[in-house]
Design a protein around this motif. Sequence first.
Motif, PDB file in Angstrom:
ATOM      1  N   ALA A  46       8.921  -4.424   9.315  1.00  0.00           N
ATOM      2  CA  ALA A  46       8.231  -5.011   8.158  1.00  0.00           C
ATOM      3  C   ALA A  46       9.016  -4.795   6.876  1.00  0.00           C
ATOM      4  N   ARG A  47       9.017  -5.818   6.032  1.00  0.00           N
ATOM      5  CA  ARG A  47       9.718  -5.757   4.748  1.00  0.00           C
ATOM      6  C   ARG A  47       8.825  -5.213   3.633  1.00  0.00           C
ATOM      7  N   GLU A  48       7.519  -5.150   3.882  1.00  0.00           N
ATOM      8  CA  GLU A  48       6.577  -4.642   2.882  1.00  0.00           C
ATOM      9  C   GLU A  48       5.768  -3.499   3.479  1.00  0.00           C
ATOM     10  N   LEU A  49       5.785  -2.350   2.827  1.00  0.00           N
ATOM     11  CA  LEU A  49       5.006  -1.196   3.256  1.00  0.00           C
ATOM     12  C   LEU A  49       4.042  -0.814   2.144  1.00  0.00           C
ATOM     13  N   VAL A  50       2.791  -0.564   2.514  1.00  0.00           N
ATOM     14  CA  VAL A  50       1.762  -0.197   1.544  1.00  0.00           C
ATOM     15  C   VAL A  50       1.097   1.089   2.013  1.00  0.00           C
ATOM     16  N   VAL A  51       0.998   2.059   1.115  1.00  0.00           N
ATOM     17  CA  VAL A  51       0.274   3.298   1.393  1.00  0.00           C
ATOM     18  C   VAL A  51      -1.008   3.278   0.566  1.00  0.00           C
ATOM     19  N   VAL A  52      -2.156   3.324   1.244  1.00  0.00           N
ATOM     20  CA  VAL A  52      -3.429   3.433   0.532  1.00  0.00           C
ATOM     21  C   VAL A  52      -3.874   4.891   0.566  1.00  0.00           C
ATOM     22  N   ASP A  53      -4.784   5.237  -0.318  1.00  0.00           N
ATOM     23  CA  ASP A  53      -5.192   6.631  -0.459  1.00  0.00           C
ATOM     24  C   ASP A  53      -5.724   7.247   0.831  1.00  0.00           C
ATOM     25  N   ASP A  54      -5.265   8.446   1.111  1.00  0.00           N
ATOM     26  CA  ASP A  54      -5.898   9.327   2.080  1.00  0.00           C
ATOM     27  C   ASP A  54      -6.348  10.565   1.303  1.00  0.00           C
ATOM     28  N   GLY A  55      -7.000  10.336   0.175  1.00  0.00           N
ATOM     29  CA  GLY A  55      -7.450  11.441  -0.654  1.00  0.00           C
ATOM     30  C   GLY A  55      -6.335  11.995  -1.519  1.00  0.00           C
ATOM     31  N   THR A  56      -6.512  13.252  -1.912  1.00  0.00           N
ATOM     32  CA  THR A  56      -5.568  13.881  -2.833  1.00  0.00           C
ATOM     33  C   THR A  56      -4.180  14.048  -2.223  1.00  0.00           C
ATOM     34  N   ALA A  57      -4.061  13.923  -0.898  1.00  0.00           N
ATOM     35  CA  ALA A  57      -2.744  14.029  -0.259  1.00  0.00           C
ATOM     36  C   ALA A  57      -1.775  12.975  -0.778  1.00  0.00           C
ATOM     37  N   ALA A 111       4.932  -8.066  12.479  1.00  0.00           N
ATOM     38  CA  ALA A 111       4.189  -7.985  11.217  1.00  0.00           C
ATOM     39  C   ALA A 111       5.128  -7.991  10.018  1.00  0.00           C
ATOM     40  N   ARG A 112       4.747  -8.722   8.964  1.00  0.00           N
ATOM     41  CA  ARG A 112       5.558  -8.764   7.747  1.00  0.00           C
ATOM     42  C   ARG A 112       5.209  -7.609   6.811  1.00  0.00           C
ATOM     43  N   ARG A 113       3.969  -7.108   6.942  1.00  0.00           N
ATOM     44  CA  ARG A 113       3.523  -6.042   6.054  1.00  0.00           C
ATOM     45  C   ARG A 113       2.770  -4.997   6.878  1.00  0.00           C
ATOM     46  N   ILE A 114       3.049  -3.716   6.581  1.00  0.00           N
ATOM     47  CA  ILE A 114       2.345  -2.607   7.211  1.00  0.00           C
ATOM     48  C   ILE A 114       1.597  -1.842   6.126  1.00  0.00           C
ATOM     49  N   VAL A 115       0.293  -1.642   6.339  1.00  0.00           N
ATOM     50  CA  VAL A 115      -0.525  -0.842   5.439  1.00  0.00           C
ATOM     51  C   VAL A 115      -0.932   0.418   6.193  1.00  0.00           C
ATOM     52  N   MET A 116      -0.795   1.562   5.558  1.00  0.00           N
ATOM     53  CA  MET A 116      -1.111   2.826   6.243  1.00  0.00           C
ATOM     54  C   MET A 116      -1.912   3.726   5.326  1.00  0.00           C
ATOM     55  N   GLY A 117      -2.788   4.538   5.930  1.00  0.00           N
ATOM     56  CA  GLY A 117      -3.606   5.440   5.155  1.00  0.00           C
ATOM     57  C   GLY A 117      -3.095   6.860   5.105  1.00  0.00           C
ATOM     58  N   ASP A 118      -2.181   7.217   6.007  1.00  0.00           N
ATOM     59  CA  ASP A 118      -1.730   8.610   6.051  1.00  0.00           C
ATOM     60  C   ASP A 118      -0.254   8.678   6.443  1.00  0.00           C
ATOM     61  N   PRO A 119       0.638   8.666   5.468  1.00  0.00           N
ATOM     62  CA  PRO A 119       2.074   8.737   5.793  1.00  0.00           C
ATOM     63  C   PRO A 119       2.481  10.089   6.366  1.00  0.00           C
ATOM     64  N   PHE A 120       1.609  11.115   6.298  1.00  0.00           N
ATOM     65  CA  PHE A 120       1.908  12.412   6.899  1.00  0.00           C
ATOM     66  C   PHE A 120       1.600  12.427   8.392  1.00  0.00           C
ATOM     67  N   SER A 148      10.119  -3.347   0.274  1.00  0.00           N
ATOM     68  CA  SER A 148       9.316  -2.896  -0.858  1.00  0.00           C
ATOM     69  C   SER A 148       8.294  -1.862  -0.399  1.00  0.00           C
ATOM     70  N   VAL A 149       7.939  -0.972  -1.300  1.00  0.00           N
ATOM     71  CA  VAL A 149       6.947   0.071  -1.017  1.00  0.00           C
ATOM     72  C   VAL A 149       5.935   0.086  -2.161  1.00  0.00           C
ATOM     73  N   GLU A 150       4.654   0.001  -1.791  1.00  0.00           N
ATOM     74  CA  GLU A 150       3.561   0.039  -2.765  1.00  0.00           C
ATOM     75  C   GLU A 150       2.638   1.196  -2.427  1.00  0.00           C
ATOM     76  N   VAL A 151       2.146   1.880  -3.453  1.00  0.00           N
ATOM     77  CA  VAL A 151       1.112   2.903  -3.287  1.00  0.00           C
ATOM     78  C   VAL A 151      -0.120   2.417  -4.032  1.00  0.00           C
ATOM     79  N   PHE A 152      -1.203   2.207  -3.278  1.00  0.00           N
ATOM     80  CA  PHE A 152      -2.467   1.718  -3.832  1.00  0.00           C
ATOM     81  C   PHE A 152      -3.399   2.915  -3.938  1.00  0.00           C
ATOM     82  N   SER A 153      -3.702   3.346  -5.169  1.00  0.00           N
ATOM     83  CA  SER A 153      -4.317   4.659  -5.322  1.00  0.00           C
ATOM     84  C   SER A 153      -5.290   4.726  -6.487  1.00  0.00           C
ATOM     85  N   SER A 154      -6.323   5.555  -6.307  1.00  0.00           N
ATOM     86  CA  SER A 154      -7.207   5.907  -7.411  1.00  0.00           C
ATOM     87  C   SER A 154      -6.850   7.281  -7.969  1.00  0.00           C
TER      88      SER A 154
END
Length: 365
Positions: free
Chosen positions: A126-137, A104-113, A186-192
């Motif tokens: 993977a050269r691209e890592l994305v963290v999407v929201d797991d709430g306020t954590a 995989a070139r990109r990994i998206v994860m919901g809970d880095p904990f 690269s590291v991206e955080v996709f968050s509300s």
Amino acid sequence: MSPRAGSAGPHTLAFVESPVQLLNVLEWAHSNALGTPEGSAPAPGAGLTLVVLSPTDPMTRGQLRRMAELARDEGYAVRWEEARGGATAPFHTVGGLARLLRRARRIVMGDPFSRYVQLLLSITRARELVVVDDGTATMEFVAQLARGERLVRWHRRGGRPGVRDVLFAPVSGIARRRLTPTGRRSVEVFSSMPIDSAPDGVRITSNDFSWTRARFGPPRITKGADLVGTSLVETGVVDPDRYLEAVQALSKAHGATRYFAHRRESVEKLHRLAVETGLEIVRPDLPLELIARRGPIGRTILSFPSTVVHTLPLALAGTEVRVAVCDIDPTWLTQNASPRAQGFLSGVTGTARDVHRLSAVSAAL
């Protein structure tokens, strides 16, 4: 149960363990135009495979299955893993995913904990890592990453690391380093969530729930109020008796008739709430953002400090629904609550946008 990736492996692998994480992967994919136009065939270039690391909790599993159906409707492949189905399940899961992880070139994860996710991060190239929201954590994750600290959930901070924490520390350390941007990664955080500052090199992108608003609603709005439950009792932060009293006071003061249960709330606690408050207990089959957007929903939504005070105003943008948040009184906290609990919860409330802030209801108890 689900399509398997081809021999070349998917372009993007997303790992989720909760319905909200899966919802936020769909929001991220929508914002990156990875989806399939409604009514058309799945786009072969979409290249996103969602891997569900299924928990054992029946409520969570049920919501995840519903969310998986929505993901397939969008044209994405979904791979369901019984990741906790016995002592050997983790070995089978990790072994079965190892080849895909390496390709995989990109990994998206919901809970880095998550220990599971941290273990998988130690395998991927993977050269691209994305963290999407797991709430306020997510807010705490970004802060810990910036300070170079070990990744620990906010409600567990302050205690001594257990034996499993010590044994897992090397893997956790690798995961933290992988989540630190370099010239090759690269590291991206996709968050509300409200994230004021980020570690050097971490890209913050905004989740405005545009997929949710495009697919659902607008909702029918009722005259009354609805109350949103929280799992702060189950995580040992808030005393159960104080919580029940607060729910009673809030529902009486605002005329609430329904209580939307958090998926982690215990059956015993919910039964007690129903008996002693008279509220109708609703156990949603989808994340609350989707339930509220589909409606019917109360004109006022009452909540304690939680993720929804940030997400519901976005999901319900353009409607007349008001979100109101009630502070947690320090006297509600248990003796075992983390020293950081009160400050963290106050921060969750104080940083929420487009919500009406209610003082703690202790005076009415």
